[in-house]
Design an enzyme around this catalytic site. Structure first.
Site, PDB file in Angstrom:
ATOM      1  N   ARG E 109       0.737  -1.188   0.134  1.00 41.09           N
ATOM      2  CA  ARG E 109      -0.088  -0.135   0.156  1.00 41.09           C
ATOM      3  C   ARG E 109       0.851   1.132   0.177  1.00 41.09           C
ATOM      4  O   ARG E 109       0.566   2.113  -0.838  1.00 41.09           O
ATOM      5  CB  ARG E 109      -1.077  -0.192   1.172  1.00 41.09           C
ATOM      6  CG  ARG E 109      -1.837   1.062   1.558  1.00 41.09           C
ATOM      7  CD  ARG E 109      -2.786   1.475   0.296  1.00 41.09           C
ATOM      8  NE  ARG E 109      -3.182   0.711  -0.674  1.00 41.09           N
ATOM      9  CZ  ARG E 109      -3.099   0.776  -2.066  1.00 41.09           C
ATOM     10  NH1 ARG E 109      -2.886   1.849  -2.434  1.00 41.09           N
ATOM     11  NH2 ARG E 109      -3.579  -0.016  -2.838  1.00 41.09           N
ATOM     12  N   LYS E 144       2.319  25.533  -4.573  1.00 45.47           N
ATOM     13  CA  LYS E 144       1.043  24.877  -3.851  1.00 45.47           C
ATOM     14  C   LYS E 144       1.109  23.184  -4.281  1.00 45.47           C
ATOM     15  O   LYS E 144       0.512  22.841  -4.967  1.00 45.47           O
ATOM     16  CB  LYS E 144      -0.149  25.291  -4.862  1.00 45.47           C
ATOM     17  CG  LYS E 144      -0.440  26.857  -4.697  1.00 45.47           C
ATOM     18  CD  LYS E 144      -1.447  27.394  -5.648  1.00 45.47           C
ATOM     19  CE  LYS E 144      -1.896  28.940  -5.432  1.00 45.47           C
ATOM     20  NZ  LYS E 144      -2.837  29.456  -6.347  1.00 45.47           N
ATOM     21  N   LYS E 176       4.893  40.134  -4.849  1.00 42.33           N
ATOM     22  CA  LYS E 176       3.675  39.884  -5.249  1.00 42.33           C
ATOM     23  C   LYS E 176       2.672  41.157  -4.731  1.00 42.33           C
ATOM     24  O   LYS E 176       3.094  42.171  -4.119  1.00 42.33           O
ATOM     25  CB  LYS E 176       2.707  38.596  -4.574  1.00 42.33           C
ATOM     26  CG  LYS E 176       3.702  37.357  -4.917  1.00 42.33           C
ATOM     27  CD  LYS E 176       2.996  36.134  -4.402  1.00 42.33           C
ATOM     28  CE  LYS E 176       2.124  35.660  -5.375  1.00 42.33           C
ATOM     29  NZ  LYS E 176       1.666  34.293  -5.458  1.00 42.33           N
ATOM     30  N   GLU E 206       5.228  40.440  -9.610  1.00 39.16           N
ATOM     31  CA  GLU E 206       3.973  39.963 -10.301  1.00 39.16           C
ATOM     32  C   GLU E 206       3.479  41.262 -10.635  1.00 39.16           C
ATOM     33  O   GLU E 206       3.429  42.253 -10.060  1.00 39.16           O
ATOM     34  CB  GLU E 206       3.071  39.501  -9.108  1.00 39.16           C
ATOM     35  CG  GLU E 206       1.634  39.268  -9.485  1.00 39.16           C
ATOM     36  CD  GLU E 206       0.946  38.366  -8.506  1.00 39.16           C
ATOM     37  OE1 GLU E 206       1.461  37.295  -7.998  1.00 39.16           O
ATOM     38  OE2 GLU E 206       0.104  39.061  -8.067  1.00 39.16           O
ATOM     39  N   ASP E 227      -0.251  38.036 -14.140  1.00 39.58           N
ATOM     40  CA  ASP E 227      -1.049  37.444 -13.584  1.00 39.58           C
ATOM     41  C   ASP E 227      -2.687  37.529 -13.922  1.00 39.58           C
ATOM     42  O   ASP E 227      -3.121  38.973 -14.135  1.00 39.58           O
ATOM     43  CB  ASP E 227      -1.164  37.790 -11.941  1.00 39.58           C
ATOM     44  CG  ASP E 227      -2.086  36.950 -11.097  1.00 39.58           C
ATOM     45  OD1 ASP E 227      -2.082  35.559 -11.122  1.00 39.58           O
ATOM     46  OD2 ASP E 227      -2.779  37.572 -10.311  1.00 39.58           O
TER      47      ASP E 227
END
Lengths: 288, 288, 288, 288, 288, 288
Positions: E109, E144, E176, E206, E227
Site C-alpha cells: 500500500r 501549491k 507579489k 508580479e 497574473d
C-alpha cells in the site's frame, strides 16, 4: 528478525526496534564513548562469549540484543541456542557471540538490559499462562507498561504465551467508571460512542456489579471488563452472558487466584503486574 | 520543576524530561487519539481528581506526571501534597488535579505509568537506604536500568536517598574481569588506561579476592569494586585499604544482607535490583 | 572507523558521527540537490581525486570525510596515506578517492569542511603540545567549543596529542568564582557539593590566589584550577601542593608562555583557543 | 527576534535557531545536568550579570544567547545594550541578564559559545567590509562554513555587513574547473546546465584566465568567478565584461589585498576565511 | 537511484527520500505491525508480483516504491520495465517484484500510494507539456504542493517534462501584490529588496496590467509574472518586453487555454493544479 | 483546538499536528527564510486579512492553518467565521487574521496548502455522504492516503461527514484475496488469524462472489468487504447476511453509483478517491 523468534510471536519490525536500541546505546556510550574498553582493548582483538540465563524463565529480547551488538559493530556474529518465546533453564547458554572484543564489551550491558527486562515480562506472563492451562482463559496485558517500551513489552507478553489487549487509547474503546460518571449513565455513554465509532473498532465496557453487567449486555457491546469481582460473581457473570460478549476479569489477580478465575469460565484475565512489576530475568555475558 | 521535588534530588531539566513524556503520550494516543474520551466527554466539562498512593513508599515522578498532564492540556492545574523524594502512606493523596475532564482522562495512564515505575524504584532504594542507616555506607545504582529511562531512574534512586554510580560508559572508567583478561594483568590494564585517562575522570577496578585488592591498592586507583565477597572478606578489605580508595561492595546484596555489609565498613553498596526489578508502586487517579 | 585513525585517538562511534555528517550534507544539498553536478555530469562517469593538505599540520577528521563520501554514494573507495592524529606536510596527499564523479563533486565541500576545521584544531593543539614537550604538563581543552561539534572537537584535540577536560556540566564538578560567591565561601561550597557528589565524580575548584589554594588543599579536592596566575605564583603553587591535587593552569596561555608555565611543574594547561579560535587547515580535493 | 538584531540583518526564524541551541544545551548538560550549580546554588537565589565584550568587534549571536537562557529558564530577562550587527568596544556591556542564579550559571557557556563564535565571524567580515568601503565591492561568504552552523554563520556575515553567496548546492549553479573537465568544455557544460536550469536559478562559472572569461561572457551567464587572478588581470576582466555579468574575485584575498581588488572594479569579493578561520571574539558573563 | 529514473529527471538523493518513505511505513504499520500478514503468511513463503498501471500516464515514484519495499525487507528484488519519467500504457507492467511474500504484502500500500500520487502529478504535467509542444513555453510548478512532499512533487513535475519554479521562500524573490501594497509602490519594493539581495538570487515581480509591466521592465528585474492576463494582453506583454525579462503567465490556465497562452510567446506557464489537484494514477500490485 | 472544529470531528491532538505543520513551514522557509518579506516589510507593520473560500465545499484544516500562523508568530490572532466540518459558500470568508504583516505573508502559503488540501477531501467526502443521505450507508475512507498525512486526511474525512476504516495495518485485520491465496483457503486463513487475534481487534474478509460471502458468514467474521459486486449481487448479499456481519461495498463506487449501492442495504461504502484524488478546494488569503 524471525531467525531469533518463535513463529507467530510477531517481533516488531526492525525499524521499530532499531531506534529504541540505538537510543539505549547512545544513553550508555554518552559523548565520550566506552572509555575503559577503548583505552584497554586493541581494535584487532577478537573474542567469543555466551549469553547465559542465570535463572529459568521464558526468553524475550534476543531481537534487541542482536540489534545492539550489530549496531556497535556489524561484524559480530550471533548463533542462537534458544529463541524468543522459548523456555530456558538456569545456567544454560542462550546464544554464542563472536566478534571484535571491543564490540562485545561495549554492547554487553545494553544487550543484557533489554534481554533481562523483556525476559522478565515473558517469564511472569508464562507463569500465569501455565496456571490457567487447560481452561479457555487467555492472559492479556494492559496499558500499564514502562513508558516508551510498550511495543517491546507487548511482544514480550506474546513471547510468554499471553495475548495483547488494545495497544493504546486509539485502537479500541474502553468505557470505564469515570467515563460513565462523565456521561451520566452507561446507556448514554454507549450511545454517544456509537455515533462516531468506526465499524472496525471494538467496544468494551467496565462493570463492577452483575446489574451493570446486565445493562452492558443489553447494549450489545463486544467485550465486558469485570472489575474486582468475586469468583462467585464471575461465575454468575459467565452464566448471565451466555457468550454474548467477551468477558475479561481484572483487578489484582495473582498466580494464586488466576486458576479459579479461569475456571469460572472467563475469556480473558488481564494483568498489569506482568508488565509493570515483573522482576528482570538474570542474564549474563560470559567470555570464553 | 523544583516545585515538585525535594531540594537536591536534582530532577532532570525539563527539556530532558519532556521528550520522554511526549513520546509516551504519543505511544498511548497513537494516531487516532483517545477514542473513548473524545466521543464521550464534552470539551467543556471540568473535573477534579486526586493522585492517590495505594501503597506506602517513596515518591518519584511527579515531575513526569505534571509534564504529561500539561502536554495534553496546559490548563490543567496541579497542587501537590507531597514532593518527589518524600515518603507517602498508602491511601493518601499525593496531588490534586483540576482541569478539563478530557485532559485528566487522556493523560491519566501515562502520568501514572511514570509515577508508579519511578516511585517503585525510589521505594526499593529507600528500603535499602534505611537498612544501612547509621552506617557510612551509601546505596548506589548501576547501569542495569530500563533502556532509555536511565536519566529518570537515576533520579528516582536519588529520590529514594541513594546515590548514583557513573552514568554510562563514558564518564568514568571501570575495569572489570573481562577487561583484565583482555589486557593480561590488572597492572597492564591500569597502565594502558592511564595513558589516555583525563584528569577529571575517576578509575575504579573490580576485584574478587584480597590478593587482587592489594594489587589494585598498589596501583592507586580511585575506587575498588569488591565483587561477591563474603562479609568476612569485606571486613578484611576495609582494614587492608585504610581509606586509600573508595570501597564498593556488589553482587546479590539484598535487604537481608545489606546491613551486615555496611557494618563491615564499606563505602558504597551497589544494587542492580533497585532499578531492574523494583515492582511498581501502586498509584491511582481518583475522580472526585 | 579505526582504519582512519591512529590507535588510542578514540574516534567517536560511527553512530555519533553519522548524524552530524548527514545533517551537514543535508545543509549543503538542500532540497533540490547538487544542481550543477546533476545537470552536468553523467551518472556513469568515474573519477579519482586526492585529498591534499595545502598547509602543514596535524590531521583530524578523516573519519568524517569518509562518512560524507560514503553517505553520498557507498561505492566510493578511500585509500588513506595518513591517519587522523598524524602529522601532514603541506602539499602532500592525505587520501586517494575513487568512485562516481558525481559523488566526489557533491560530497567534496562537506568532507573538506570537516577535515579543515578539525585538522585546524588538531594542529593548534599539536603546536602547544610540542611547546611543552619533555615536561609533565598536558595540554587540555575546555568547554569553549563550537556548538554541537564538541564530540568531534574533543576528538580533534586528542588527535593533536592533547587531553580532554570534563566533557560538559555533568561529568565532573568545577566550582568557579561565581559558585563560591553564590555559596558564601569555598568551604561551604565544597561541603554542599560533597553531600550529593557521586563517588565516581571528580571535584575541581578554581582559585586565583595562593591563599585560596591553601584553603582548597585543606578541603581535599581532586584538582585545582589556577586562574590567571603569574609563573612565580604557579611555581609556589606546585610547591605548596606537593602532589595532593592535580594542578591546572588556565587563562590566556599562549604558544609563547606555555613552556614556562609547564616548567613551573603544572600538571595541565587548559586552552580555549585551541577549539574556539584555531584557523582551518587548508585542505583541497584535487581531481586527477 | 528582531528586538535583538539590527533591521535587515535577517536573523533566522526562531524555529531554525531553537533546535541548534537546544542541542548545544543538551551537549553541555549531558544526562546528569549541571552538577556543580544544582548541588551548590539554591533554586530560589536570584542573580544579575552582564554579557561583556572583552575585545572590540561586531556583534552577532544575541539571538542565540537569548534563546539559550530562556530555554534553561523562561523567567530570565535580557536587556540589550547593543544589537546583532552593531559594533561593540572592548570592555563594554552588551546585555544585562536577570533571573534565577542557577539559570545564569547553567546557560552561561552555551550562550557565550554562540556569541563568541558568531561575533568572531561578524568581526572578520566587518574588517573586510571596512577595507573596501567606498568601492562598489561587496564582501560575500562561501560554502566553507562550520558544519551544521551555516544558517547562523551566513547570518553572522550579514551582521558584519557582508552579503551571502548561494546557500548550498541547490539554490544556484556554479560551474567550477572540475565540472568543466568532466563536461569537456565550458560551452558544453553551460549547454547541459541550461537544458534543466529553472528560470529562477542563477548560473555562475569559474574562470582562471581572460580567455576563459571571454568564452564565459559569450555564453551569457549571470556571474563569473575570477579565481586567483592578479589585480592587473582583474582590472582587464572588468573592462572586458562591461557589466554583462556580475564579477566575483576569489582566492586568498586578505585584509591587505582586498582594497586593491575592490578598486579594480570587481562586484564581489568572496572569502572563506571569514567563516572558517575567524577567531572567536572574547565575550564573558560577569556577575554583578 | 538513477537505475529507476530517466536521465536528468534528477531524483532526490536517497537520504532525502528514505525518511519520507520510512515515516509512511511507520504510519501504516503502526505499533503492532501488519497483523493480517504476520498471522497468515509463513516467513519462508516467497512471491512474485507485478506493479501494473491501470491507467495511462507518466510514471513517477518508482524510487519511492523501491525504497519502501527494501526498507521492509532488503531481500526484495525489483526489475523495472519502465522508468520514472517515461510514459506507461493502461494495463502494462511497470515493474516485477520478487521476494518474501510477507514483504510484498506489507509494503504494497505504501509503495502504491507514493507511485499513484506522484505519477498523477507527472501525468497532469505531461498533459500540459504536450499541449504546448513546439512552442518555447515551459510548464512550471508553484509552491501549491502537498505539505511535506514538495521535494517529491517537484521531482514528479520534472518526470512529467515540466520545470520547477523556486523551491520555497528562500531561493528566489517574488514580489507579489501584497508586498507592493506593503511597500507602497513597486519601485520602492524593488529598491528595498535590492539593498539586501544576494548576487546569486533572482528577482521576479508580479504584475496585472501592461502599465505595471512597463514599470517592472524599467527596474531590470529577472522575471515577471503576468497574473490573470488575457491572451491579447499576454501578446502585447511579449512585444513590450523584447526579451528583457523572463515572462511567466499564471492564473487558472487549463489544458484548454494553455496552447493559446504559449503561442502568445510566453516563456513559462505556471500551474498550481498539476500539484494540488492531480488525481492519482491508478496503480496496482498483482500477485502472479 | 476544539475552538476551530465542530464537535466530534475529533481533530488530532496539537502535538500530532504541530510537527507536520512545522515541517511544512521549514520546507517553505528553507534555510534563508522568506527573502521577499524580510527585505520588504518592516517588522513593525501590522496587517489584517481574510481567509476566503473561492469555491463551495466542506471545510477542514483550520486547525492546521491556525498552527502555521502561530508557529511563525504567536501574536497572530484568528477569528473564525466557520469551523472545520462546516459547509462554506464560494466567496465567503472563513476566518479573519490580524497580526504582524510579515507573519501573514510568510505563513500564507503553508496555511492555505493545508486548508485547500484537507477541505478538498472533506468536500469530496461530503458529496458522497449527501448522495447516500437517508440510507443507513456510511461513507468510509481507505488506506489510499497521501503518505505522511493520513492522520489529517482521516480527520478531513470526518469533517466531511464520513467515517474512518481501520487506520493502518495494525488496528484491525483485513484478509484480502492475496492473503487467501497465500493461505490456501479462506477457512485456513481465518483459522490462522484467530490463533493470534487479540480480543479487541476486529476481523474483516474480502469476498468477490456470493459463494465466498456464504463461506465468510459461516466463519463468524465481524465484517465483509464486497469487492466490485454488481448492485444486484449487493442486494442478495444483504439478504444472505441478515445482519450477521457488517457489509462494506468497495470498488470504483462514484457519485453516480453510490446511492444505488446504499439503497441495496449496504452498511459502509469505502472510497479511495475521496483521499487520493480529491481536487484541492480553492482558498485564498486576501489582505484588507
Amino acid at each position: 528478525m524471525s531467525e531469533f523468534a518463535r513463529p507467530f510471536t510477531r517481533p516488531p519490525h526492525p525499524f521499530l526496534i532499531e531506534p529504541l536500541v540505538r537510543r539505549a546505546l547512545e544513553e550508555d556510550l554518552g559523548r565520550s564513548g566506552d572509555l575503559t574498553t577503548e583505552l584497554l582493548v586493541p581494535p584487532t582483538q577478537s573474542a567469543e562469549a555466551q549469553i547465559v540465563a542465570r535463572a529459568s524463565g521464558a526468553l524475550a529480547g534476543l531481537v534487541c540484543a542482536d540489534c545492539a551488538l550489530r549496531l556497535i559493530d556489524d561484524r559480530v556474529e550471533i548463533t542462537v541456542a534458544a529463541l524468543d518465546g522459548e523456555a530456558v533453564q538456569a545456567g544454560t547458554s542462550v546464544a554464542t557471540i563472536r566478534g571484535p572484543a571491543r564490540a562485545l564489551l561495549t554492547a554487553e550491558r545494553v544487550a543484557l538490559n533489554f534481554l533481562a527486562h523483556l525476559s522478565g515480562i515473558a517469564t511472569a506472563t508464562r507463569a500465569l499462562v501455565e496456571t490457567v492451562a487447560g481452561t479457555k482463559a487467555r492472559i492479556v496485558c494492559t496499558r500499564k507498561t514502562t513508558p516508551n517500551l510498550r511495543i517491546l513489552e507487548k511482544y514480550a507478553v506474546r513471547c510468554g504465551g499471553g495475548f495483547n489487549h488494545r495497544f493504546g487509547l486509539d485502537d479500541a474503546v474502553l468505557i470505564k467508571d469515570n467515563h460513565i460518571a462523565a456521561a451520566g449513565t452507561l446507556g448514554i455513554a454507549v450511545e454517544r460512542v456509537r455515533t462516531g465509532l468506526a465499524h472496525m473498532t471494538k467496544l468494551e465496557v467496565e462493570v463492577e456489579t452483575l446489574a451493570q453487567l446486565e445493562e452492558a449486555l443489553s447494549l450489545s457491546v463486544d467485550a465486558i471488563l469485570l472489575d474486582n469481582m468475586s469468583v462467585d460473581n464471575l461465575r454468575q457473570a459467565v452464566m448471565l452472558t451466555r457468550g454474548r460478549a467477551v468477558l475479561e476479569a481484572s483487578g489484582g489477580i495473582t498466580l494464586e487466584s488466576a486458576r479459579e478465575v479461569a475456571l469460572a469460565g472467563i475469556d480473558c484475565i488481564s494483568s498489569g503486574a506482568i508488565t509493570h512489576s515483573a522482576p528482570a530475568l538474570d542474564m549474563a555475558l560470559d567470555f570464553c
